[in-house]
Design an enzyme around this catalytic site. Structure first.
Site, PDB file in Angstrom:
ATOM      1  N   THR A  11      62.363   2.310  76.014  1.00 23.63           N
ATOM      2  CA  THR A  11      63.511   2.944  75.696  1.00 23.63           C
ATOM      3  C   THR A  11      64.146   3.826  77.029  1.00 23.63           C
ATOM      4  O   THR A  11      65.427   3.814  77.228  1.00 23.63           O
ATOM      5  CB  THR A  11      63.311   4.162  74.668  1.00 23.63           C
ATOM      6  OG1 THR A  11      62.878   3.572  73.354  1.00 23.63           O
ATOM      7  CG2 THR A  11      64.577   4.838  74.402  1.00 23.63           C
ATOM      8  N   THR A  68      57.317   4.424  74.589  1.00 24.51           N
ATOM      9  CA  THR A  68      56.439   5.536  74.377  1.00 24.51           C
ATOM     10  C   THR A  68      55.324   4.809  73.306  1.00 24.51           C
ATOM     11  O   THR A  68      54.342   5.695  73.181  1.00 24.51           O
ATOM     12  CB  THR A  68      57.229   6.679  73.528  1.00 24.51           C
ATOM     13  OG1 THR A  68      58.000   6.067  72.595  1.00 24.51           O
ATOM     14  CG2 THR A  68      57.964   7.298  74.783  1.00 24.51           C
ATOM     15  N   ASP A  69      55.600   4.015  72.428  1.00 14.92           N
ATOM     16  CA  ASP A  69      54.508   3.646  71.416  1.00 14.92           C
ATOM     17  C   ASP A  69      53.062   3.606  71.993  1.00 14.92           C
ATOM     18  O   ASP A  69      52.196   4.046  71.151  1.00 14.92           O
ATOM     19  CB  ASP A  69      55.154   2.395  70.831  1.00 14.92           C
ATOM     20  CG  ASP A  69      55.956   2.487  69.572  1.00 14.92           C
ATOM     21  OD1 ASP A  69      56.742   3.382  69.707  1.00 14.92           O
ATOM     22  OD2 ASP A  69      56.293   1.414  68.707  1.00 14.92           O
ATOM     23  N   LYS A  95      50.669   9.880  71.071  1.00 15.87           N
ATOM     24  CA  LYS A  95      51.943   9.885  70.568  1.00 15.87           C
ATOM     25  C   LYS A  95      51.969  10.500  69.000  1.00 15.87           C
ATOM     26  O   LYS A  95      51.116   9.859  68.138  1.00 15.87           O
ATOM     27  CB  LYS A  95      52.765   8.786  70.580  1.00 15.87           C
ATOM     28  CG  LYS A  95      54.064   8.830  70.003  1.00 15.87           C
ATOM     29  CD  LYS A  95      54.856   7.417  70.044  1.00 15.87           C
ATOM     30  CE  LYS A  95      56.410   7.638  69.729  1.00 15.87           C
ATOM     31  NZ  LYS A  95      57.115   6.389  69.777  1.00 15.87           N
TER      32      LYS A  95
END
Lengths: 438, 438
Positions: free
Chosen positions: B101, B177-178, B254
């Site tokens: 992202t 970020t995943d 996360k």
């Protein structure tokens, strides 16, 4: 095993035997605890102490001095009958014991904690309970909760149903903490109840001075007498004994290996706080099922085989194929982020859904909710008939899919059940803006 | 797909086309957003809006009124060369983009976010960076992080090694970020570095006004110029833009699907806070690797196949057998509680270890540490040559076992590596008394 040779001499000189409390002094360090029998695997120069903390340590006796603090004695089992103080003015509560630390004793041979008390022993150990309710205690089985299975859930649900049918105004389940949240969510779907069903346990066994068993049990009695007719988990809210939290059974998770306040509500606040025998609702805006709102009913139909699979970089997609080949009834994915997995895995998932195996997406983040519309991999999953279940915990999605696939073989109907908020397990008005941070 | 028939008329009457910002009014509700093209699967009476929040919704136009707020326009791509303001007085930082992202744009046809910017585009979008360092931006690949694999980790590690060899004083990795925390821990084991290696990303794409990309990038520049020569994750510490947290790469996770402060240090506090271009160590008692403390070295030897398996009630033990049959190089178990699994599973695990497959126990609680001496099932695992890795995260144990089993085939040596604290991934002085609670 007995201690041998060098160690035997070391102990006999000080007239120490297994079970005694001893102090071991080494340069710069001192340990006090109960001498345990030597485990098979331990080093020949190592003695094993059970510390006050409840943990065992091995101590190499090189350079060590040992001193007896007190004689060991076998635990006395109190066999006097308990006066149950039955009265019409008190609520009838059933305490059903399934095993776990709340109902466990230490094995003096190995130092390991085994589930051992019966529910009646539990009551005998906490006689104060009978001042607050008419207590009917019953051991339904006696296992460590890591050995819990869906078959045990059915047996537990059926016993609860019978107890309520026989007049119980509230149910307390004594349960090991490891899988308590799985059981709580499974029971949530299997039973509609007009009375509270409260799971509780302990992180420290009741033979230890620091045990949380008593506080949790007392708070659970209050919860079981309350107006909250849901399946809940009642455990310490802090490390001290100040209050307990009452968590919705579909929304809680064991989040710490050893702390007493290990249970945490995810994606919503705990329903209530229990302090000084008083149950206080945390947020009066949050709806809960009230006493006598629902009729008693039982539905223990569960599918045989549902898989719960966590995604990670490098996972082989063939793991999905294997579950398809083995005719699983459903698959719950713990995806990354908003509910994602790799393109490789999507190919195998597509095969699963094309063979009418329901595939349900959750997030390994735990907090937040799936949204598979944002990124292309999520959209590809949606297009291939995978559903996301929003802010539902992976563990809850697993027990719910077992139950949903036990109701029907039709995938659309299973998905309809999964997407319907049945027991507060999904509700984004609760999870919005909810997070706990360091 | 284009909108057809009834919908087409509905839109044309108001002179609205895909890309326009519109307001849709229905009884009791109002939505404002950008009209997207109709996805293949959507209902024939439904239009799709991209809301300001970045999410898409479908709206049934029955009873709806639509109104154009503004014309859509294609995003302008700025092609002027960036003045990089190279100076000897500034540190040389390399920004390596892998996708995600932080470097993504919205696809105006489907509303989905695709990774699309090159690293140079990233720099063009955030020209302020060049005031703080000599920036060398490079796209090494462009994938969504759910498609990350150990092979990409090797490529990333090798590129970092080359950049440092070529004079970089700090590295920033732009990453989805995943799976950022998996990559951060994998890189931690593969590289010894004399300079900071900072992973960063964004939870909101940079086309959105609420994007966190800029704040995270600026904070990462500060982290990469700092004295903390570890692999770290630099992301928002709160929902607003007030500061970023710098997490040790082996200790972060996360923890929320969508919040900007999703990354959370587990079992230790974040190493530092970055606020107003200043890096402040949170706890000066916590040791970290300092700039130039270590010599640069690279070791990308990874085992081919390691499994990460979460335990749950009802799991079939045959899943372990399958990994044994497929000659996996190691298995990481996410056990319950202190590191437990059911007796059935222990039988299969015993077969794995007897065939010289290392089996490493972690806890799905995430917080706390394994201790397999307390209960009988843990002790049985220990006796069968399973090791617990204390307060190490399951995800970190997975990347570490891939690396450890890439160094040697000898199980004792692999276990020795697993039990050694290499990159701050296990250290009970940090995790003791650490917990985050609601």
């Amino acid at each position: 095993m007995a201690y041998e040779e060098y160690l035997k001499d070391f102990l006999e000189i000080s007239n120490i035997t297994v079970g005694d409390t001893v102090k071991v002094t080494k340069p710069h360090i001192e340990h006090e605890g109960m001498l345990l029998e030597k485990p098979d695997y331990s080093n020949e120069n190592t003695i094993i102490l059970k510390l006050d903390s409840g943990y065992n340590i091995g101590i190499d006796i090189k350079d060590a001095k040992i001193e007896k603090i007190s004689e060991g004695k076998k635990p006395q089992i109190e066999l006097d009958p308990v006066d149950k103080k039955i009265s019409d003015k008190k609520k009838n509560l059933s305490i059903l014991s399934t095993g776990g630390t709340v109902a466990s004793v230490i094995d003096y041979k190995t130092g390991a904690v085994h589930p051992a008390f019966t529910a009646d022993d539990l009551l005998r150990a906490t006689p104060e309970l009978v001042d607050y309710a008419n207590i009917n205690a019953k051991a339904i089985f006696n296992i460590l909760s890591e050995n819990m299975t869906p078959e045990y859930w059915k047996k537990t649900a059926t016993t609860i149903y019978d107890e309520i049918n026989n007049g119980a105004d509230g149910i307390i389940i004594a349960h090991g903490t490891d899988t308590m949240h799985y059981t709580a969510s499974a029971l949530s779907f299997m039973i509609d109840s007009p009375v509270p069903i409260v799971l509780t346990g302990a992180q420290r066994s009741s033979d230890r001075p620091s045990s949380d068993a008593f506080t949790n049990l007392m708070a659970s009695v209050n919860a079981a007498k309350s107006d909250i007719a849901e399946v809940t988990i009642c455990m310490h809210g802090t490390e001290d004994d100040s209050y307990c939290d009452l968590h919705r059974g579909t929304r809680a998770r064991k989040m710490h290996t050893s702390r007493r306040d290990t249970f945490t509500s995810i994606n919503m606040n705990p329903l209530a706080r229990i302090e000084n025998n008083k149950v206080t609702i945390n947020d009066t805006q949050v709806k809960y099922t009230k006493r006598n709102e629902k009729e008693l009913s039982l539905n223990t139909n569960l599918a045989d085989k549902v898989a719960l699979i966590k995604m990670y970089p490098g996972i082989s997609p063939e793991i999905i194929d294997i579950y398809v080949d083995k005719n699983y009834d459903g698959i719950v994915i713990e995806g990354t982020g908003l509910g994602h997995c790799s393109d490789d895995v999507i190919t195998s998932i597509t095969r699963a859904t094309s063979e009418d195996i329901p595939v349900v997406m959750t997030s390994q983040c735990l907090f937040g909710r799936t949204n598979m519309n944002v990124y292309s991999s999520g959209r590809r999953l949606l297009q291939n008939n995978v559903i996301g279940v929003g802010d539902m915990l992976p563990e809850t999605a697993y027990t719910k899919l077992l139950w949903a696939a036990g109701q029907t073989d039709n995938v659309s109907e299973i998905y309809e059940i999964m997407k319907t908020n049945l027991k507060g397990e999904m509700d984004t008005t609760l999870s919005q803006n909810y997070f706990i941070k360091n």
